[in-house]
Scaffold this active site. Structure first.
Site, PDB file in Angstrom:
ATOM      1  N   LYS A   1       0.108   4.226  -0.213  1.00  0.00           N
ATOM      2  CA  LYS A   1      -0.537   5.416   0.363  1.00  0.00           C
ATOM      3  C   LYS A   1      -0.322   6.609  -0.586  1.00  0.00           C
ATOM      4  CE  LYS A   1      -0.113   3.306   4.808  1.00  0.00           C
ATOM      5  NZ  LYS A   1      -0.101   3.465   6.253  1.00  0.00           N
TER       6      LYS A   1
ATOM      7  N   GLU B   1      -6.863   4.734   8.039  1.00  0.00           N
ATOM      8  CA  GLU B   1      -6.698   6.151   7.691  1.00  0.00           C
ATOM      9  C   GLU B   1      -7.965   6.690   7.030  1.00  0.00           C
ATOM     10  OE1 GLU B   1      -2.975   5.695   5.600  1.00  0.00           O
ATOM     11  OE2 GLU B   1      -2.054   5.137   7.502  1.00  0.00           O
TER      12      GLU B   1
ATOM     13  N   ASN C   1       0.863  -1.176   0.000  1.00  0.00           N
ATOM     14  CA  ASN C   1       0.000   0.000   0.000  1.00  0.00           C
ATOM     15  C   ASN C   1       0.903   1.232   0.000  1.00  0.00           C
ATOM     16  OD1 ASN C   1      -1.760   2.090   0.608  1.00  0.00           O
ATOM     17  ND2 ASN C   1      -2.204   1.384   2.700  1.00  0.00           N
TER      18      ASN C   1
ATOM     19  N   HIS D   1      -9.526   1.062   5.231  1.00  0.00           N
ATOM     20  CA  HIS D   1      -8.235   1.296   5.896  1.00  0.00           C
ATOM     21  C   HIS D   1      -8.458   2.266   7.062  1.00  0.00           C
ATOM     22  CE1 HIS D   1      -4.172   2.656   6.648  1.00  0.00           C
ATOM     23  NE2 HIS D   1      -3.762   1.558   6.029  1.00  0.00           N
TER      24      HIS D   1
ATOM     25  N   GLU E   1      -5.179  -4.721  10.907  1.00  0.00           N
ATOM     26  CA  GLU E   1      -4.169  -3.676  11.068  1.00  0.00           C
ATOM     27  C   GLU E   1      -4.465  -2.895  12.341  1.00  0.00           C
ATOM     28  OE1 GLU E   1      -2.213  -2.659   7.080  1.00  0.00           O
ATOM     29  OE2 GLU E   1      -3.923  -1.339   7.336  1.00  0.00           O
TER      30      GLU E   1
ATOM     31  N   SER F   1       3.494  -1.809  10.351  1.00  0.00           N
ATOM     32  CA  SER F   1       4.943  -1.832  10.565  1.00  0.00           C
ATOM     33  C   SER F   1       5.582  -3.188  10.295  1.00  0.00           C
ATOM     34  CB  SER F   1       5.287  -1.327  11.972  1.00  0.00           C
ATOM     35  OG  SER F   1       4.840   0.008  12.137  1.00  0.00           O
TER      36      SER F   1
ATOM     37  N   GLY G   1       2.425   2.578  10.680  1.00  0.00           N
ATOM     38  CA  GLY G   1       3.359   3.681  10.451  1.00  0.00           C
ATOM     39  C   GLY G   1       4.068   4.155  11.708  1.00  0.00           C
TER      40      GLY G   1
HETATM   41  P1  PGA Z   1       2.847   0.478   7.620  1.00  0.00           P
HETATM   42  O1  PGA Z   1       1.383   0.643   7.008  1.00  0.00           O
HETATM   43  O2  PGA Z   1       3.389  -0.827   7.103  1.00  0.00           O
HETATM   44  O3  PGA Z   1       3.602   1.673   7.114  1.00  0.00           O
HETATM   45  O4  PGA Z   1       2.695   0.467   9.102  1.00  0.00           O
HETATM   46  C1  PGA Z   1       0.524  -0.455   6.863  1.00  0.00           C
HETATM   47  C2  PGA Z   1      -0.794   0.003   6.280  1.00  0.00           C
HETATM   48  O5  PGA Z   1      -1.292   1.054   6.685  1.00  0.00           O
HETATM   49  O6  PGA Z   1      -1.377  -0.668   5.406  1.00  0.00           O
END
Ligand code: PGA
Length: 254
Positions: A11, A98, A9, A96, A168, A213, A174
């Site tokens: 983003k 976010e 992803n 997601h 997640e 992460s 992140g």
């Molecule tokens: P990250 O993001 O691996 O940077 O923690 C995962 C995600 O949001 O899909």
């Protein structure tokens, strides 16, 4: 046996020159052993055409990070499932954290999006996850199970087995904090219980990814858990070597 799946992803990251370098590094580093894993990338939608043309001969598939819950019409700024399918997407990430926290997406909207994605012949990757407060209050399992049920109850029964779920934990995205393999396994097991309660043997069919992460160093231990079928990778998907190492871990090759 559920086939391992790793989805990158990106983003809101990318530029045409950087995308080209990353995609070329991924395709040249991809080897036959990775055929054991489904591998996909979700760039920002404006770059789908570029990614589609650079990936066309290879085995790395395309996905999208979001989709509109409506089919077409006066929805300024939105992208429909039909459009994503037209640019070669097979996977669409929905719900997601976010999207839920920054844009107020609700469980009901996520369920609608899942239906649009299926109607367009693609696979919804349904994200669920608890906040740190919910985890600390002992509400993690309840939270993710209710997010998953909201989708399971709306998707036509004959399509349930096509879903992919991504666990997640919001506190791990992140942040550099990863759920321990045991913490993730506990949640994945609980999600399988929810799947089984919805339909006989659904728990055995649906792939559940872990995200938050994941990196080249921790992927092995996470993917070794019996109920973790791969990963949804944010930051580490922007570096070809790291992403390929994660894919190799999912293939049992690291
Ligand atoms: P990250 O993001 O691996 O940077 O923690 C995962 C995600 O949001 O899909």
């Amino acid at each position: 046996m559920r086939k391992a799946l790793v989805i990158g992803n990106w983003k809101m990251n990318g530029r045409q020159d950087a995308n080209e370098a990353l995609l070329n590094a991924l395709t040249s580093g991809y080897d036959n052993k990775l055929e054991r894993v489904d591998v996909a990338l979700c760039p920002p939608s404006v770059y789908l055409a570029q990614a589609q043309s650079l990936l066309q001969a290879g085995s790395i598939e395309l996905g999208a990070q979001n989709v509109c819950a409506d089919v077409e019409g006066a929805f300024t700024g939105e992208v429909s499932a039909g459009m994503l399918a037209e640019f070669g997407c097979r996977w669409v990430v929905i719900g997601h954290s976010e999207r839920r926290s920054l844009y107020g997406e609700t469980d009901a909207q996520v369920a609608e999006k899942a239906k649009r994605v299926l109607d367009a012949g693609m696979t919804p990757v349904v994200c669920v996850g608890e906040t740190l407060e919910e985890r600390e209050s002992g509400l993690a399992l309840q939270r993710v199970q209710s997010q998953l049920r909201a989708v399971l109850e709306e998707v036509p029964v004959e399509h349930l087995a096509e879903l992919v779920v991504a666990y997640e934990p919001v506190w791990a995205i992140g942040t550099g904090l990863t759920a321990t393999p045991e913490q993730a396994q506990e949640v994945h097991r609980a999600l399988r219980d929810t799947l089984a309660a919805q339909q006989v043997e659904l728990d055995e069919k649906v792939r559940i990814l872990y995200g938050g992460s994941v990196n080249a160093a921790n992927a092995d231990a996470l993917f070794a858990q019996p109920d973790i079928d791969g990963g949804l990778i944010g930051g580490a998907s922007l570096k070809a070597d790291d992403f390929l190492a994660i894919c190799r871990a999912a293939a049992g090759e690291s």
